[in-house]
Scaffold this motif. Structure first.
Motif, PDB file in Angstrom:
ATOM      1  N   HIS A  59     -25.874  81.933   9.294  1.00 56.08           N
ATOM      2  CA  HIS A  59     -25.646  82.256  10.710  1.00 56.08           C
ATOM      3  C   HIS A  59     -24.448  81.524  11.291  1.00 56.08           C
ATOM      4  O   HIS A  59     -24.370  80.304  11.244  1.00 56.08           O
ATOM      5  CB  HIS A  59     -26.878  81.932  11.549  1.00 56.08           C
ATOM      6  CG  HIS A  59     -26.854  82.563  12.901  1.00 56.08           C
ATOM      7  ND1 HIS A  59     -27.338  83.836  13.132  1.00 56.08           N
ATOM      8  CD2 HIS A  59     -26.373  82.140  14.081  1.00 56.08           C
ATOM      9  CE1 HIS A  59     -27.173  84.152  14.399  1.00 56.08           C
ATOM     10  NE2 HIS A  59     -26.574  83.131  15.002  1.00 56.08           N
ATOM     11  N   CYS A  60     -23.532  82.308  11.866  1.00 60.52           N
ATOM     12  CA  CYS A  60     -22.346  81.767  12.513  1.00 60.52           C
ATOM     13  C   CYS A  60     -21.858  82.773  13.550  1.00 60.52           C
ATOM     14  O   CYS A  60     -21.811  83.978  13.278  1.00 60.52           O
ATOM     15  CB  CYS A  60     -21.264  81.521  11.462  1.00 60.52           C
ATOM     16  SG  CYS A  60     -19.620  81.299  12.128  1.00 60.52           S
ATOM     17  N   ASP A  61     -21.493  82.299  14.737  1.00 60.60           N
ATOM     18  CA  ASP A  61     -21.064  83.176  15.839  1.00 60.60           C
ATOM     19  C   ASP A  61     -19.556  83.106  16.094  1.00 60.60           C
ATOM     20  O   ASP A  61     -19.094  83.347  17.214  1.00 60.60           O
ATOM     21  CB  ASP A  61     -21.812  82.804  17.126  1.00 60.60           C
ATOM     22  CG  ASP A  61     -23.306  83.053  17.028  1.00 60.60           C
ATOM     23  OD1 ASP A  61     -23.708  83.968  16.302  1.00 60.60           O
ATOM     24  OD2 ASP A  61     -24.071  82.318  17.677  1.00 60.60           O
ATOM     25  N   ALA A  62     -18.773  82.810  15.069  1.00 60.97           N
ATOM     26  CA  ALA A  62     -17.334  82.591  15.257  1.00 60.97           C
ATOM     27  C   ALA A  62     -16.613  83.815  15.809  1.00 60.97           C
ATOM     28  O   ALA A  62     -15.583  83.678  16.485  1.00 60.97           O
ATOM     29  CB  ALA A  62     -16.695  82.162  13.941  1.00 60.97           C
ATOM     30  N   LEU A  63     -17.112  85.024  15.554  1.00 64.31           N
ATOM     31  CA  LEU A  63     -16.437  86.235  16.037  1.00 64.31           C
ATOM     32  C   LEU A  63     -16.438  86.339  17.556  1.00 64.31           C
ATOM     33  O   LEU A  63     -15.615  87.062  18.133  1.00 64.31           O
ATOM     34  CB  LEU A  63     -17.109  87.479  15.448  1.00 64.31           C
ATOM     35  CG  LEU A  63     -16.922  87.710  13.950  1.00 64.31           C
ATOM     36  CD1 LEU A  63     -17.836  88.836  13.482  1.00 64.31           C
ATOM     37  CD2 LEU A  63     -15.476  88.030  13.608  1.00 64.31           C
ATOM     38  N   PHE A  93     -21.512  86.304   9.465  1.00 62.03           N
ATOM     39  CA  PHE A  93     -20.864  86.296  10.774  1.00 62.03           C
ATOM     40  C   PHE A  93     -21.671  87.202  11.702  1.00 62.03           C
ATOM     41  O   PHE A  93     -21.800  88.407  11.452  1.00 62.03           O
ATOM     42  CB  PHE A  93     -19.421  86.795  10.667  1.00 62.03           C
ATOM     43  CG  PHE A  93     -18.526  85.870   9.911  1.00 62.03           C
ATOM     44  CD1 PHE A  93     -17.928  84.786  10.537  1.00 62.03           C
ATOM     45  CD2 PHE A  93     -18.276  86.072   8.560  1.00 62.03           C
ATOM     46  CE1 PHE A  93     -17.099  83.920   9.840  1.00 62.03           C
ATOM     47  CE2 PHE A  93     -17.446  85.219   7.847  1.00 62.03           C
ATOM     48  CZ  PHE A  93     -16.857  84.140   8.492  1.00 62.03           C
ATOM     49  N   THR A  94     -22.210  86.624  12.754  1.00 62.60           N
ATOM     50  CA  THR A  94     -23.139  87.342  13.616  1.00 62.60           C
ATOM     51  C   THR A  94     -22.519  87.634  14.975  1.00 62.60           C
ATOM     52  O   THR A  94     -21.860  86.775  15.561  1.00 62.60           O
ATOM     53  CB  THR A  94     -24.432  86.529  13.799  1.00 62.60           C
ATOM     54  OG1 THR A  94     -24.829  85.981  12.547  1.00 62.60           O
ATOM     55  CG2 THR A  94     -25.550  87.420  14.308  1.00 62.60           C
ATOM     56  N   ILE A  95     -22.750  88.838  15.474  1.00 57.51           N
ATOM     57  CA  ILE A  95     -22.173  89.302  16.733  1.00 57.51           C
ATOM     58  C   ILE A  95     -23.112  88.999  17.892  1.00 57.51           C
ATOM     59  O   ILE A  95     -24.277  89.402  17.877  1.00 57.51           O
ATOM     60  CB  ILE A  95     -21.898  90.811  16.676  1.00 57.51           C
ATOM     61  CG1 ILE A  95     -20.835  91.111  15.609  1.00 57.51           C
ATOM     62  CG2 ILE A  95     -21.461  91.347  18.035  1.00 57.51           C
ATOM     63  CD1 ILE A  95     -20.738  92.580  15.255  1.00 57.51           C
TER      64      ILE A  95
END
Length: 386
Positions: A59-63, A93-95
């Motif tokens: 899980h990562c919200d970098a976008l 990459f999570t939106i």
């Protein structure tokens, strides 16, 4: 009329500022790192870490933030160069398409002012994004594809089992090859329309968390008002996701929705980023019973890295949470679920992952167990379910 003109002027100024430094200032304050790189670990831990074939984070919200992820930044938590530096094979990459004003762990209304609207404006993103959740979602999807195209052969946008197998094979001869899986945090992004599920699938989305911090058309959030389970629309979405081999992520769902999804889904599910209630009692964290039932379904659990999930001593809490899951259901269900760039303070950025290896070694985890936690469990789960 004067109020309308004033509003338009303010929006214009905010849009103009989007080309300046405001977005960077917002991200710096939203995603601090408590200890800056470079990180110091023992030679034993570093050698083991560098020997890992497949490191993966769920899980990562970098976008969300508008950074060019093909370029190394000196702020935030994740970008492609730092993934390569950190020997990370794959990042989810999570939106994020909506976030309620005053967001908290206990109670959020769906109709409160949305933080992401203002963020899109100051970032200078297209006007079509400003008031459309699906447009924001498709825009972020397109950005990951754009970054993948720019990075060329060194980045694989994972949309199928074959793509994942290509990543695994490529890294045998070139550790600079990295991959990304695209997800959505909160299916309110679908705006209650099943056709939008097909649209996001075509855009490359392969993982969806039904809810985020508030209730939506699919059902109740662990942090929402109703505590409800799956709606009829929610059941239809889950069934169609099964048909499309999309991964269902139970992070943030209400206890009732957790139960309903385990009953409705014919495939294993995951919790991408969470803590464990036995370590820190929080509405976002999993109970022992939930852990057991998720494991019975063949699922995996990504342990988050921030204090509201694992406690104020994050590294100690991360390892304690992993140990709890291991002791309850086996190490094969444990994974990394950082929540990097998710408006959280973390103890280290992605280049600090060897710190987890060191902490696991100190707690008596074996090399095989550490390899499983750091990515082999994720690889196995995705090869089976994509």
């Amino acid at each position: 009329m004067k109020k309308i003109i004033l509003l338009l002027f303010v929006l214009f100024i905010l849009y103009w500022l989007g080309t300046m430094t405001v977005p960077k200032m917002i991200e710096r304050s939203s995603n601090p790192v408590k200890e800056q790189a470079p990180y110091d670990v023992s030679e034993q831990a570093m050698q083991l870490y560098l020997s890992l074939d497949f490191v993966a984070d769920l899980h990562c919200d970098a976008l969300l933030w508008g950074r060019n992820l093909t370029q190394r930044a000196d702020f935030g938590h994740v970008d492609f160069p730092r993934m390569q530096e950190a020997n990370v094979a794959m990042q989810v990459f999570t939106i994020v398409s909506k976030s309620p004003r005053g967001q908290n762990m206990d109670f959020n209304r769906a109709d409160t002012q949305d933080n992401i609207t203002l963020l899109n404006i100051v970032q200078g993103r297209p006007v079509s994004n400003w008031f459309s959740l699906i447009n924001r979602t498709l825009y972020q999807s397109a950005k990951l594809q754009e970054f993948a195209d720019e990075y060329g052969k060194d980045f694989i946008f994972i949309k199928s089992k074959a793509d994942l197998e290509r990543l695994i094979e490529s890294r045998k001869t070139n550790k600079n090859v990295i991959g990304g899986l695209l997800g959505i945090e909160g299916a309110h992004a679908l705006e209650g329309n099943m056709q939008n599920l097909e649209r996001v699938y075509e855009a490359g989305v392969r993982l969806i968390g039904p809810v985020h911090f508030f209730d939506n058309e699919l059902g109740g959030s662990a942090h929402g008002e109703s505590g409800e389970g799956l709606t009829e629309f929610g059941k239809a979405v889950i069934k169609r996701m099964n048909e499309l081999n999309m991964i269902i992520d139970l992070a943030h769902v209400s206890p009732k929705m957790f139960d309903d999804i385990l009953e409705v889904s014919e495939k294993p599910v995951m919790v991408s980023h969470t803590g464990i209630r036995a370590v820190l009692n929080s509405p976002r964290n999993l109970s022992d019973d939930q852990i057991r039932r998720l494991a019975e379904k063949g699922g995996i659990i990504g342990i988050a890295f921030f204090d509201m999930a694992v406690g104020p001593d994050e590294i100690k809490g991360i390892v304690a949470s992993m140990k709890r899951v291991k002791n309850l259901v086996g190490v094969q269900h444990v994974a990394l679920g950082s929540d990097y760039d998710g408006s959280v303070a973390v103890p280290f950025d992605i280049t600090g992952l060897p710190i987890i290896v060191e902490a696991l070694l100190q707690e008596g985890f074996t090399e095989a167990e550490i390899r499983a936690i750091m990515g082999e469990n994720v690889k196995r789960f995705l090869l089976k379910n994509l």
